[in-house]
Design a protein around this motif. Sequence first.
Motif, short mmCIF file in Angstrom:
data_model
loop_
_atom_site.label_atom_id
_atom_site.label_comp_id
_atom_site.label_asym_id
_atom_site.label_seq_id
_atom_site.Cartn_x
_atom_site.Cartn_y
_atom_site.Cartn_z
N LEU A 102 0.81 -1.22 -0.02
CA LEU A 102 -0.10 0.10 -0.30
C LEU A 102 0.86 1.11 -0.07
N VAL A 103 0.49 2.23 -0.82
CA VAL A 103 1.26 3.51 -1.06
C VAL A 103 0.20 4.39 -1.04
N GLY A 104 0.47 5.36 -0.10
CA GLY A 104 -0.51 6.57 -0.10
C GLY A 104 0.52 7.83 -0.19
N LEU A 105 0.06 8.73 -1.06
CA LEU A 105 1.00 9.73 -1.49
C LEU A 105 -0.32 11.11 -1.51
N HIS A 106 -0.17 11.87 -0.57
CA HIS A 106 -1.03 13.36 -0.29
C HIS A 106 -2.37 12.40 0.01
N ALA A 107 -2.14 11.45 1.32
CA ALA A 107 -3.44 10.93 1.67
C ALA A 107 -4.06 11.86 2.80
N CYS A 108 -4.96 12.32 2.38
CA CYS A 108 -5.37 13.58 3.14
C CYS A 108 -6.19 12.98 4.26
N GLY A 109 -5.91 13.43 5.54
CA GLY A 109 -6.59 13.20 6.99
C GLY A 109 -6.88 11.87 7.20
N GLY A 110 -8.21 11.36 7.14
CA GLY A 110 -8.74 10.11 7.12
C GLY A 110 -8.45 9.36 6.29
N LEU A 111 -8.00 9.38 5.19
CA LEU A 111 -7.64 8.40 4.10
C LEU A 111 -6.26 7.79 4.58
N THR A 112 -5.48 8.69 5.34
CA THR A 112 -4.23 7.85 5.86
C THR A 112 -4.80 6.80 6.93
N ASP A 113 -5.67 7.09 7.91
CA ASP A 113 -6.10 6.21 8.63
C ASP A 113 -6.71 4.78 7.93
N ALA A 114 -7.58 5.16 6.98
CA ALA A 114 -8.03 4.18 6.07
C ALA A 114 -6.99 3.15 5.75
N ILE A 115 -5.97 3.74 5.09
CA ILE A 115 -4.88 2.89 4.32
C ILE A 115 -4.07 2.13 5.44
N LEU A 116 -3.80 2.70 6.61
CA LEU A 116 -3.28 2.10 7.67
C LEU A 116 -4.05 0.88 8.21
N SER A 117 -5.34 1.22 8.15
CA SER A 117 -6.31 0.23 8.76
C SER A 117 -6.30 -0.99 7.77
N LEU A 118 -6.24 -0.65 6.66
CA LEU A 118 -6.17 -1.75 5.35
C LEU A 118 -4.75 -2.60 5.53
N ALA A 119 -3.82 -1.81 5.72
CA ALA A 119 -2.51 -2.48 5.95
C ALA A 119 -2.40 -3.46 7.24
N ARG A 120 -3.08 -2.96 8.34
CA ARG A 120 -3.01 -3.79 9.61
C ARG A 120 -3.94 -5.13 9.24
N ARG A 121 -5.00 -5.12 8.61
CA ARG A 121 -5.96 -6.22 8.22
C ARG A 121 -5.20 -7.23 7.26
N GLU A 122 -4.65 -6.67 6.29
CA GLU A 122 -4.17 -7.34 5.18
C GLU A 122 -2.53 -7.87 5.40
N LYS A 123 -2.08 -7.25 6.70
CA LYS A 123 -0.80 -7.59 6.80
C LYS A 123 0.28 -7.13 5.57
N ALA A 124 -0.01 -5.94 5.19
CA ALA A 124 0.50 -5.44 3.95
C ALA A 124 1.59 -4.32 4.25
N PRO A 125 2.75 -4.32 3.83
CA PRO A 125 3.53 -3.31 3.84
C PRO A 125 3.07 -2.13 3.17
N PHE A 126 3.56 -1.01 4.05
CA PHE A 126 2.91 0.44 3.48
C PHE A 126 4.13 1.34 3.61
N LEU A 127 3.79 2.52 2.70
CA LEU A 127 4.39 3.74 2.69
C LEU A 127 3.19 4.93 2.46
N CYS A 128 3.03 5.74 3.48
CA CYS A 128 1.90 6.45 3.21
C CYS A 128 2.63 7.97 3.73
N CYS A 129 2.28 9.05 2.80
CA CYS A 129 2.47 10.14 3.14
C CYS A 129 1.26 11.08 3.60
#
Length: 169
Positions: A20-47
């Motif tokens: 999962l990669v999030g660039l310009h992940a505004c506000g709650g979108l960052t939280d959604a990406i990190l939640s998905l990463a936790r659930r799927e045990k997926a590596p992430f880079l999120c800005c």
Amino acid sequence: ELLARRGIVEGGGEKERLVLVGLHACGGLTDAILSLARREKAPFLCCPCCFLKHFHLRELAHNAGQSEQESNMLREEERGESRPGEEAAGSKGDTSCDEWEERWRKLAKLGELTDPHEESVRCQKEAMIALGSARLGKFDKDKWELGILSFADDISARNLVLVGLPCST
């Protein structure tokens, strides 16, 4: 390079894996990406950025993939309430969810400062690090390698990158 060293991505290879990669992940979108990463045990880079946008996604991400019991336990912990037989950390249960959300919003406002004065820039950076740390605090430290990276100031003095790699088991 970081992901390649861990064997998560291969140059030109056929190995498939969710990253999962999030660039310009505004506000709650960052939280959604990190939640998905936790659930799927997926590596992430999120800005993350624009900490106050898409605030409704924070609540959705907070509850994603949790049973009702887990969700209630998390809320109790965030309010500082102890479970039976445990001491509450910090406060004595006197902080409501609304108060926590208000504190988050105030910290988010600091994270969005645009004043170029040195003290303002320092406060903004510290607020962004605190917000990133709070987000990463939801991950199990025994199962994840986590970090907060920054760009070189000439590229972006106002952005950080939240990084998470699931530990190999």
